[in-house]
Design a protein around this motif. Sequence first.
Motif, PDB file in Angstrom:
ATOM      1  N   SER A 103       0.825  -1.209   0.000  1.00 29.91           N
ATOM      2  CA  SER A 103       0.000   0.000   0.000  1.00 29.91           C
ATOM      3  C   SER A 103       0.858   1.257   0.000  1.00 29.91           C
ATOM      4  CB  SER A 103      -0.935  -0.003   1.212  1.00 29.91           C
ATOM      5  OG  SER A 103      -1.824  -1.088   1.161  1.00 29.91           O
ATOM      6  N   LEU A 104       1.974   1.228   0.728  1.00 30.59           N
ATOM      7  CA  LEU A 104       2.878   2.378   0.728  1.00 30.59           C
ATOM      8  C   LEU A 104       3.495   2.604  -0.645  1.00 30.59           C
ATOM      9  CD1 LEU A 104       4.646   1.905   4.179  1.00 30.59           C
ATOM     10  CD2 LEU A 104       3.132   3.788   3.522  1.00 30.59           C
ATOM     11  N   ALA A 105       3.814   1.519  -1.345  1.00 30.54           N
ATOM     12  CA  ALA A 105       4.346   1.663  -2.709  1.00 30.54           C
ATOM     13  C   ALA A 105       3.307   2.309  -3.620  1.00 30.54           C
ATOM     14  CB  ALA A 105       4.765   0.293  -3.246  1.00 30.54           C
ATOM     15  N   LEU A 106       2.050   1.864  -3.525  1.00 34.42           N
ATOM     16  CA  LEU A 106       0.985   2.440  -4.351  1.00 34.42           C
ATOM     17  C   LEU A 106       0.736   3.901  -3.982  1.00 34.42           C
ATOM     18  CD1 LEU A 106      -1.219   2.089  -6.481  1.00 34.42           C
ATOM     19  CD2 LEU A 106      -2.741   1.248  -4.665  1.00 34.42           C
ATOM     20  N   LEU A 107       0.843   4.230  -2.690  1.00 37.12           N
ATOM     21  CA  LEU A 107       0.632   5.617  -2.262  1.00 37.12           C
ATOM     22  C   LEU A 107       1.706   6.531  -2.845  1.00 37.12           C
ATOM     23  CD1 LEU A 107      -1.040   7.536  -0.469  1.00 37.12           C
ATOM     24  CD2 LEU A 107       0.516   7.000   1.414  1.00 37.12           C
ATOM     25  N   THR A 108       2.937   6.062  -2.873  1.00 35.92           N
ATOM     26  CA  THR A 108       4.029   6.846  -3.453  1.00 35.92           C
ATOM     27  C   THR A 108       3.791   7.098  -4.935  1.00 35.92           C
ATOM     28  OG1 THR A 108       5.587   5.887  -1.863  1.00 35.92           O
ATOM     29  CG2 THR A 108       6.515   6.926  -3.828  1.00 35.92           C
ATOM     30  N   ILE A 109       3.444   6.045  -5.656  1.00 31.88           N
ATOM     31  CA  ILE A 109       3.245   6.148  -7.104  1.00 31.88           C
ATOM     32  C   ILE A 109       2.055   7.050  -7.425  1.00 31.88           C
ATOM     33  CG2 ILE A 109       2.618   4.841  -9.171  1.00 31.88           C
ATOM     34  CD1 ILE A 109       4.163   2.458  -7.912  1.00 31.88           C
ATOM     35  N   SER A 110       0.938   6.861  -6.719  1.00 32.41           N
ATOM     36  CA  SER A 110      -0.260   7.648  -7.023  1.00 32.41           C
ATOM     37  C   SER A 110      -0.084   9.117  -6.660  1.00 32.41           C
ATOM     38  CB  SER A 110      -1.477   7.063  -6.299  1.00 32.41           C
ATOM     39  OG  SER A 110      -1.275   7.043  -4.898  1.00 32.41           O
ATOM     40  N   PRO A 191       3.902  25.368  -7.487  1.00 29.70           N
ATOM     41  CA  PRO A 191       3.682  25.027  -6.077  1.00 29.70           C
ATOM     42  C   PRO A 191       2.857  23.754  -5.895  1.00 29.70           C
ATOM     43  CG  PRO A 191       3.340  27.377  -6.445  1.00 29.70           C
ATOM     44  CD  PRO A 191       3.477  26.754  -7.801  1.00 29.70           C
ATOM     45  N   ILE A 192       1.876  23.529  -6.769  1.00 33.06           N
ATOM     46  CA  ILE A 192       1.049  22.334  -6.668  1.00 33.06           C
ATOM     47  C   ILE A 192       1.876  21.087  -6.947  1.00 33.06           C
ATOM     48  CG2 ILE A 192      -0.937  21.129  -7.655  1.00 33.06           C
ATOM     49  CD1 ILE A 192      -2.161  23.899  -8.190  1.00 33.06           C
ATOM     50  N   ASP A 193       2.730  21.159  -7.962  1.00 35.05           N
ATOM     51  CA  ASP A 193       3.591  20.014  -8.267  1.00 35.05           C
ATOM     52  C   ASP A 193       4.548  19.716  -7.114  1.00 35.05           C
ATOM     53  OD1 ASP A 193       2.411  19.623 -10.694  1.00 35.05           O
ATOM     54  OD2 ASP A 193       3.984  20.590 -11.883  1.00 35.05           O
ATOM     55  N   ARG A 194       5.076  20.752  -6.497  1.00 33.34           N
ATOM     56  CA  ARG A 194       5.958  20.528  -5.349  1.00 33.34           C
ATOM     57  C   ARG A 194       5.209  19.856  -4.201  1.00 33.34           C
ATOM     58  NH1 ARG A 194       8.086  25.637  -7.016  1.00 33.34           N
ATOM     59  NH2 ARG A 194       6.770  26.765  -5.508  1.00 33.34           N
ATOM     60  N   MET A 195       3.946  20.189  -4.044  1.00 31.44           N
ATOM     61  CA  MET A 195       3.129  19.557  -3.008  1.00 31.44           C
ATOM     62  C   MET A 195       3.026  18.051  -3.240  1.00 31.44           C
ATOM     63  SD  MET A 195      -0.907  20.255  -2.152  1.00 31.44           S
ATOM     64  CE  MET A 195      -1.459  19.530  -3.722  1.00 31.44           C
ATOM     65  N   PHE A 196       2.764  17.640  -4.484  1.00 27.77           N
ATOM     66  CA  PHE A 196       2.623  16.217  -4.771  1.00 27.77           C
ATOM     67  C   PHE A 196       3.974  15.495  -4.719  1.00 27.77           C
ATOM     68  CE2 PHE A 196      -1.396  17.589  -6.947  1.00 27.77           C
ATOM     69  CZ  PHE A 196      -2.249  16.861  -6.123  1.00 27.77           C
ATOM     70  N   ILE A 197       5.043  16.156  -5.089  1.00 28.36           N
ATOM     71  CA  ILE A 197       6.377  15.546  -4.965  1.00 28.36           C
ATOM     72  C   ILE A 197       6.695  15.285  -3.496  1.00 28.36           C
ATOM     73  CG2 ILE A 197       8.843  15.958  -5.257  1.00 28.36           C
ATOM     74  CD1 ILE A 197       8.137  17.500  -7.836  1.00 28.36           C
ATOM     75  N   ALA A 198       6.423  16.271  -2.652  1.00 28.80           N
ATOM     76  CA  ALA A 198       6.660  16.099  -1.218  1.00 28.80           C
ATOM     77  C   ALA A 198       5.805  14.966  -0.662  1.00 28.80           C
ATOM     78  CB  ALA A 198       6.370  17.404  -0.481  1.00 28.80           C
ATOM     79  N   ALA A 199       4.553  14.892  -1.116  1.00 32.84           N
ATOM     80  CA  ALA A 199       3.664  13.821  -0.652  1.00 32.84           C
ATOM     81  C   ALA A 199       4.231  12.451  -1.008  1.00 32.84           C
ATOM     82  CB  ALA A 199       2.274  14.000  -1.260  1.00 32.84           C
ATOM     83  N   GLY A 200       4.721  12.295  -2.223  1.00 31.54           N
ATOM     84  CA  GLY A 200       5.303  11.030  -2.632  1.00 31.54           C
ATOM     85  C   GLY A 200       6.547  10.671  -1.831  1.00 31.54           C
ATOM     86  N   LEU A 201       7.374  11.652  -1.528  1.00 30.65           N
ATOM     87  CA  LEU A 201       8.596  11.398  -0.764  1.00 30.65           C
ATOM     88  C   LEU A 201       8.288  10.967   0.675  1.00 30.65           C
ATOM     89  CD1 LEU A 201      10.841  14.363  -2.003  1.00 30.65           C
ATOM     90  CD2 LEU A 201      11.020  11.938  -2.618  1.00 30.65           C
ATOM     91  N   PHE A 202       7.305  11.600   1.287  1.00 34.37           N
ATOM     92  CA  PHE A 202       6.942  11.201   2.654  1.00 34.37           C
ATOM     93  C   PHE A 202       6.336   9.799   2.677  1.00 34.37           C
ATOM     94  CE2 PHE A 202       7.181  15.783   3.699  1.00 34.37           C
ATOM     95  CZ  PHE A 202       7.899  15.688   4.891  1.00 34.37           C
ATOM     96  N   ALA A 203       5.541   9.461   1.672  1.00 30.07           N
ATOM     97  CA  ALA A 203       4.978   8.108   1.598  1.00 30.07           C
ATOM     98  C   ALA A 203       6.081   7.068   1.462  1.00 30.07           C
ATOM     99  CB  ALA A 203       4.001   8.017   0.428  1.00 30.07           C
TER     100      ALA A 203
END
Length: 419
Positions: A103-110, A191-203
Motif C-alpha cells: 500500500s505504501l508503494a501504491l501511495l508513493t506512485i499515485s 507550487p502544486i507540483d511541489r506539493m505532490f512531490i513532497a507527498a510522494g517522498l513522505f509516503a
Amino acid sequence: MIRPSSLPVSTLVKTSTKEGGDNAQDGCCIYNRSFWSAFTANTLVAITLGLTYRYADFVAYLGGTELHLGWIVGVGMVGSVATRLWLGAGIDRHGPRIMWLASLALLTISSLAHLAIAKHDGVAIYLVRIAFSTALAGVWSASTTFVSARVAVPRMAEVIGMLGTSGFLGIMLGTQLGDWLCAGVNGNRGPIDRMFIAAGLFAAAAAPFAWLATQGYVRPADHARGPLLPVVRRHQTGMALVLGLVAGAAISLPATFLRAYAAEVHIVRIGLFFAVCAMVALISRVTARRLPQRLGLPRMIVFGFAAMAAAQLTFIPVSKEWHLIVPGLLAGLAQAILYPTIVTASSSPFPSRYRGLATTLILAAFDLGQVVGAPAAGAVLHYSQALGLPSYPSMFVAMAAALVLTGAWYAVWCARPRS
C-alpha cells in the motif's frame, strides 16, 4: 441476542480475550519499538495526506469547481470501499506486513502520478484519486490491524487511539507544509507540483518504518475460511456501520471543503484549524486513553457525535483566520473520541483470525461516508446557491443535523432492552 457494540469494553473481554492471537500483549509491552515504528510510519503517511488537503487548489487550477471537487474526492473513495473486503482478506491470510508495504508503494506512485494530470474532467484524475484512496485504505487497515492484534480487547480502543494520534500529528505538520509550499499558487502549477512531490517522498519514507514495525511479527495459525458474507452477518452490527458512515462524512468534510470555504471568506491559510484540531485530539487521546474502558463505548460515542455537530455550527460565523480555533477545538475532541470507539465497537465481536476483515469493514464505512458525504456536500453548496440560500452555512447545518439525528438514534438503540 446481545449486541456487543452496545456494551462497555470490559464486558466484551469476556467473550473475546481468549482469541487475542499469538501477538497479544499487555501493559508495558504495548508501547515498545514495534509500536513506535508503526507510529512513525503512520505519521509520515499522515503528512502525505495533510499535504493533499490543498487538493482544492489543484482542482481549481485545472478549471474545476466545488461540485467537481466533491465528485473527484467521492468517486476516489469508491476504489477504497470496493477493495476493503479484499484488503481485509489479504491481511488475515498473509499478515499485515505485505499489505502495508504494498500500500505504501501504491501511495508513493499515485501521489507522484498527479504531476501528469492536466484535466479536471478526464478519466485520469479519477483513476489516480482512486489509487491514492485505495493505498491509504491499505495503510490504515494494515497498521490498525497490526497494533490491535497485539493487545487484549479491553486495551484495544486505547492502542488504536494512541496510534491514531500519529495521524493528527502528521496532518498538523502536513497542512502547515502545504500552506508553505502553496503560498504562491495564484494560478501557478509549480507550487502544486511541489506539493505532490513532497507527498510522494513522505509516503516512500514510511516504508522502512513499517518494515521495522512488523519485523518478527508472528502470523496467526491458518484456519479454514469459508465465504466472508456469513462471517460479516454473524459478527457485524448494522448500527456500527451507520456510525462509521456518518462520522466518516463529518470527519472528511474539512479536508475536502475547508480550503474553498476559507477562500470564500477571504482566509488565506487553513493550517491553523488542522493544527488546533490535531493538538486537541492528540492531548485528548493521551490524557483520556483509558476513558472508553471506564465509561463504556456508548456514552463516549454519543458525546463524540454531539461535539462534532457543535463543530459544524461554529464554522458558520468564521470570518478571520483565528476564528478557526473554535471549530478546531471541537472537531479535534470529537475525532479523538469517535474513531477508536467506533472501530472497537465494530471489530471486537469478531474472532481474532478475522480481525483484518473486521477492521477493514468498519474503515470502509468511514470511507463510504466520504463517498456519500463529499458529493452530497458539493450538491448542497451548488443547489443552495441556486435557491438563494447561503451555500456553506447550509452545508454545515445539514451536516450538524445528520450528526445529531445519528447520535440520538444510537442512544435510543443502546437503551432498548436486549434479549
